[in-house]
Design a protein around this motif. Structure first.
Motif, short mmCIF file in Angstrom:
data_model
loop_
_atom_site.label_atom_id
_atom_site.label_comp_id
_atom_site.label_asym_id
_atom_site.label_seq_id
_atom_site.Cartn_x
_atom_site.Cartn_y
_atom_site.Cartn_z
N TYR A 125 -73.75 -39.91 61.14
CA TYR A 125 -75.15 -40.15 60.77
C TYR A 125 -76.07 -39.80 61.95
O TYR A 125 -77.10 -39.13 61.79
N GLN A 126 -75.70 -40.27 63.13
CA GLN A 126 -76.51 -39.96 64.31
C GLN A 126 -76.57 -38.46 64.57
O GLN A 126 -77.64 -37.91 64.88
N ALA A 127 -75.43 -37.79 64.47
CA ALA A 127 -75.39 -36.36 64.74
C ALA A 127 -76.21 -35.57 63.73
O ALA A 127 -76.88 -34.59 64.09
N LEU A 128 -76.20 -36.00 62.47
CA LEU A 128 -76.91 -35.27 61.42
C LEU A 128 -78.40 -35.56 61.39
O LEU A 128 -79.22 -34.65 61.16
N PHE A 129 -78.78 -36.82 61.63
CA PHE A 129 -80.17 -37.23 61.36
C PHE A 129 -80.93 -37.74 62.58
O PHE A 129 -82.09 -38.12 62.47
N HIS A 130 -80.27 -37.77 63.73
CA HIS A 130 -80.93 -38.13 64.99
C HIS A 130 -81.53 -39.53 64.98
O HIS A 130 -82.52 -39.81 65.68
N HIS A 131 -80.96 -40.39 64.15
CA HIS A 131 -81.22 -41.82 64.16
C HIS A 131 -79.88 -42.50 63.95
O HIS A 131 -78.94 -41.89 63.43
N SER A 132 -79.81 -43.77 64.31
CA SER A 132 -78.60 -44.50 63.97
C SER A 132 -78.72 -45.01 62.54
O SER A 132 -79.82 -45.25 62.03
N LEU A 133 -77.58 -45.19 61.88
CA LEU A 133 -77.58 -45.76 60.54
C LEU A 133 -78.18 -47.16 60.57
O LEU A 133 -78.96 -47.53 59.68
N GLU A 134 -77.84 -47.93 61.61
CA GLU A 134 -78.34 -49.29 61.71
C GLU A 134 -79.86 -49.34 61.77
O GLU A 134 -80.50 -50.16 61.10
N GLU A 135 -80.46 -48.45 62.57
CA GLU A 135 -81.92 -48.51 62.70
C GLU A 135 -82.61 -48.05 61.43
O GLU A 135 -83.66 -48.59 61.05
N ASP A 136 -82.01 -47.08 60.73
CA ASP A 136 -82.62 -46.65 59.48
C ASP A 136 -82.51 -47.72 58.41
O ASP A 136 -83.44 -47.94 57.63
N VAL A 137 -81.36 -48.40 58.35
CA VAL A 137 -81.22 -49.51 57.41
C VAL A 137 -82.23 -50.61 57.74
O VAL A 137 -82.91 -51.14 56.86
N ALA A 138 -82.34 -50.95 59.02
CA ALA A 138 -83.27 -52.01 59.43
C ALA A 138 -84.71 -51.65 59.08
O ALA A 138 -85.49 -52.50 58.64
N PHE A 139 -85.06 -50.38 59.25
CA PHE A 139 -86.44 -49.96 58.95
C PHE A 139 -86.72 -49.97 57.45
O PHE A 139 -87.73 -50.51 57.00
N HIS A 140 -85.82 -49.38 56.68
CA HIS A 140 -86.09 -49.25 55.25
C HIS A 140 -85.91 -50.56 54.48
O HIS A 140 -86.46 -50.71 53.39
N ALA A 141 -85.16 -51.50 55.07
CA ALA A 141 -84.97 -52.80 54.41
C ALA A 141 -85.75 -53.91 55.09
O ALA A 141 -85.55 -55.09 54.78
#
Length: 316
Positions: A125-141
């Motif tokens: 996820y980090q390599a593809l989208f330049h964010h961590s999965l954890e931070e994207d989950v935290a932001f969107h939820a």
């Protein structure tokens, strides 16, 4: 002529089901070569796709979108199958987070993968989208009551050995019961519930849920209210994934299943085919009184059906 038109209409998924029958379509191309009157008859009879518009039968835009989705099912399944599992999970999670889908897929990924595979998905996820999965989950939820639980689930790196402390499992079964009996706050926001579900090993949770039933006379998911969908999904994915996935497949095969439900069919077939598909088939038979492969064969068409059956049944 009527039989040929009916066969082609069915091939276009005009009579329901999932996918299209590519073999019939290609055969019809050859048989109807230089016979435009047959194509005209097909258009006139297929009112779902075509509507009279002046001197022609015009394709309906809404049904064209439906057909685009049905034509793409086989392609999408094969692309998912070909991907590295870590990239696949990363892309599935990203799609869910950025398309305002229900969080069930993120729960599946977090709770049914091994510790190493979940870590690999986070790296991908980090390599593809330049964010961590954890931070994207935290932001969107961030505005959702389940935010802490979901972040904890996707961040987990669980012990995978067999050892379980029975005293701790019993104590945590009592703690879960106390949390679910409280009416002033949702269980999904209870810190003790979140800690237990996001940190304990799966064998430990199986024992904890067993003690919960002994203490309270029912499975923990039976004590979860209708608003606790995400906890129920997490509990099932962690402790009984084969039962959970059989239910997902059954929902995908129902008449009237929505877009997200239908997409689950290929996702589960691909991601579980070499993990626990035998168990999923057995759970489906036990819960719904039918063979999963028979249900798929009755609902799907063409190469999409063949691919699904290859993944679900293999050589059996």
């Amino acid at each position: 002529m009527a039989d040929e038109v009916q066969a082609l209409t069915k091939a276009f998924s005009g009579l329901g089901g999932l996918g299209v029958d590519e073999t019939t379509m290609v055969s019809t191309l050859a048989q109807w070569r230089k016979q435009p009157e047959k194509r005209s008859g097909f258009r006139k009879s297929f009112r779902g796709l075509f509507k009279e518009h002046g001197v022609i039968e015009r394709c309906e835009d809404e049904y064209m979108l439906h057909l685009a989705a049905e034509f793409s099912r086989f392609k999408n399944l094969m692309v998912l199958w070909a991907m590295h599992p870590w990239e696949r999970d990363a892309r599935l999670a990203h799609h869910v987070l950025h398309q305002a889908h229900p969080p069930a897929i993120a729960v599946e990924i977090a709770c049914t993968r091994s510790a190493e595979d979940l870590l690999g998905a986070r790296k991908a996820y980090q390599a593809l989208f330049h964010h961590s999965l954890e931070e994207d989950v935290a932001f969107h939820a961030k505005d959702k009551p389940y935010c802490s639980l979901l972040v904890g689930l996707v961040s987990a790196y669980r012990y995978e050995g067999p050892k379980v402390n029975e005293d701790t499992a019993k104590a945590e079964a009592k703690a879960l019961g106390a949390a679910l009996k409280k009416k002033e706050a949702a269980a999904v926001e209870n810190g003790e519930v979140v800690r237990i579900l996001t940190t304990r090993s799966k064998p430990h949770l199986v024992e904890t849920f067993k003690h919960y039933k002994e203490l309270h006379g029912k499975h923990i998911h039976e004590d979860l209210g209708s608003e606790e969908t995400l906890i129920r999904e997490a509990v099932q994915c962690l402790a009984a994934p084969e039962m959970y996935f059989s239910q997902v497949m059954e929902a995908a095969l129902r008449e009237g299943a929505d877009h997200h439900g239908k997409e689950a069919l290929a996702r589960v077939a691909v991601t579980r085919s070499d993990v626990d598909m035998d168990g999923i088939r057995a759970a489906y038979q036990e819960q719904f009184g039918a063979r999963l492969e028979d249900a798929v064969a009755a609902c799907a068409h063409g190469h999409f059906k063949d691919a699904l059956l290859s993944l679900i049944a293999g050589g059996k």
